[in-house]
Design an enzyme around this catalytic site. Structure first.
Site, PDB file in Angstrom:
ATOM      1  N   CYS A 118      16.432  42.569 -62.743  1.00 27.22           N
ATOM      2  CA  CYS A 118      17.162  41.384 -62.272  1.00 27.22           C
ATOM      3  C   CYS A 118      18.531  41.208 -62.921  1.00 27.22           C
ATOM      4  O   CYS A 118      19.367  40.454 -62.418  1.00 27.22           O
ATOM      5  CB  CYS A 118      16.323  40.132 -62.494  1.00 27.22           C
ATOM      6  SG  CYS A 118      14.773  40.136 -61.568  1.00 27.22           S
ATOM      7  N   HIS A 254      20.819  33.660 -62.726  1.00 24.73           N
ATOM      8  CA  HIS A 254      19.860  34.426 -61.930  1.00 24.73           C
ATOM      9  C   HIS A 254      18.887  33.441 -61.302  1.00 24.73           C
ATOM     10  O   HIS A 254      18.407  32.510 -61.963  1.00 24.73           O
ATOM     11  CB  HIS A 254      19.121  35.408 -62.845  1.00 24.73           C
ATOM     12  CG  HIS A 254      17.954  36.071 -62.188  1.00 24.73           C
ATOM     13  ND1 HIS A 254      18.022  36.621 -60.930  1.00 24.73           N
ATOM     14  CD2 HIS A 254      16.679  36.272 -62.630  1.00 24.73           C
ATOM     15  CE1 HIS A 254      16.837  37.131 -60.627  1.00 24.73           C
ATOM     16  NE2 HIS A 254      16.006  36.930 -61.630  1.00 24.73           N
ATOM     17  N   ASN A 284      13.656  34.930 -55.484  1.00 25.97           N
ATOM     18  CA  ASN A 284      14.188  35.872 -56.481  1.00 25.97           C
ATOM     19  C   ASN A 284      14.583  37.170 -55.792  1.00 25.97           C
ATOM     20  O   ASN A 284      13.737  37.962 -55.403  1.00 25.97           O
ATOM     21  CB  ASN A 284      13.122  36.133 -57.548  1.00 25.97           C
ATOM     22  CG  ASN A 284      13.620  37.046 -58.664  1.00 25.97           C
ATOM     23  OD1 ASN A 284      14.683  37.634 -58.575  1.00 25.97           O
ATOM     24  ND2 ASN A 284      12.826  37.162 -59.715  1.00 25.97           N
TER      25      ASN A 284
END
Length: 327
Positions: A118, A254, A284
């Site tokens: 990520c 994020h 996500n």
């Protein structure tokens, strides 16, 4: 800021791309034992985008890149560097960056992928920043793109509700005006067992449908480490740039979990009004989340030229990274 002769890497345009298909929490209620309320209260997610067979990581990355280049008024042939942050490449090799490079018509420049889960886009941004500040690169394309739903087990409610697909891109150029002020990158492979995919090439590959690909995650433990790690990362990044919390105009984090985002904002003493949140719409998207959020913030008119932005991410590895920049 060190050597005054070094130029800054400045973002001159952003772009993004999302799959057409929208999957809501209500849709997931038909697949697994879950509820819209359960998902929203724990993650902040309301819906996510899921790619079809043609919407590969490379396709989404290409579309985001094309949009960013058009907005920047930059020809693909003028690029010196393409870095793609992804953990879901189209194929093992060539890199997704090479595949996108060819489609854009940027053949000849350096092109490679960065896999930091990520944190991939922020890592890639940090790498491109160093290339520009060294004088080796004048124009760079940085992309974060993922098709994580390809490896989601849709029967496992703890993980299938969390992920989505998408891509974002930025065009960087060397500039005398302030751009990226500081980047910080870290990793600790000791946390591997808390968030990982067991399948690779030299290990874990299985001769079965989907090759045994799945995301393994210990959610509660990941949450604890993420909040603690991002807290120290914020302080480190501000110190590296010689700035204070009050100097930051926007936090662009994020987009994994609204609770983690809120905890980071609290550390910065920032109102959530100054935080870009897209996790409700995108879920996500791993490396895609930060550039997608940045592009939405720019296109909505929230982020203005001259403002200070703090980008930060946390991902499997564990990896964590940040970039403090003047837009």
């Amino acid at each position: 800021m060190g050597d005054k002769t070094l130029k800054y890497a400045r973002i001159i345009a952003t772009g993004s791309a999302l799959p057409e298909r929208v999957v809501t929490n209500a849709d997931l209620e038909k697949l697994v034992e879950t509820s819209d309320e359960w998902i929203r209260t724990r993650t902040g997610i309301r819906e996510r985008r899921v790619s079809n067979a043609e919407e590969t990581t490379g396709e989404l990355g290409y579309r985001a890149a094309l949009q960013a280049l058009e907005r920047a008024g930059v020809k693909a042939s003028d690029l010196d560097l393409i870095v793609v942050g992804t953990t879901t490449p189209d194929i093992i090799f060539p890199s997704t960056a090479c595949l996108i490079q060819h489609r854009l018509g940027a053949n000849g420049c350096a092109a490679f992928d960065v896999n930091a889960a990520c944190s991939g886009f922020v890592y890639a941004l940090g790498v491109a920043d160093k290339f520009i500040r060294s004088g080796q690169t004048r124009k760079a394309l940085v992309i974060g793109a993922e098709t994580l739903t390809r490896m989601v087990d849709w029967n496992e409610r703890e993980t299938c509700v969390l992920f989505g697909d998408g891509a974002g891109a930025v065009v960087l150029e060397a500039s005398d005006e302030p751009g990226i002020l500081a980047t910080c990158m870290h990793a600790d492979g000791g946390y591997k067992d808390l968030l990982y995919n067991p399948v690779g090439v030299s290990a874990g590959f299985k001769d079965e449908p989907n090759h045994g690909v799945r995301i393994n995650m210990s959610g509660r433990e990941v949450f604890k480490v993420a909040v603690k790690t991002l807290d120290s990362l914020v302080g480190e990044t501000l110190a590296a740039a010689g700035m204070h919390e009050s100097d930051i105009d926007w936090l662009i984090p994020h987009q994994a979990n609204l609770r983690i985002i809120e905890a980071t904002a609290k550390r910065l003493k920032m109102s959530m009004d100054r935080v870009i949140v897209t996790v409700d719409k995108h879920a996500n998207t791993s490396s895609g989340s930060v550039p997608l959020a940045l592009d939405e913030a720019v296109c909505s008119g929230k982020v203005q030229r001259g403002q200070n932005l703090l980008l930060e991410a946390f991902g499997g590895g564990f990896t964590w990274a940040s970039a403090l920049l003047r837009y």
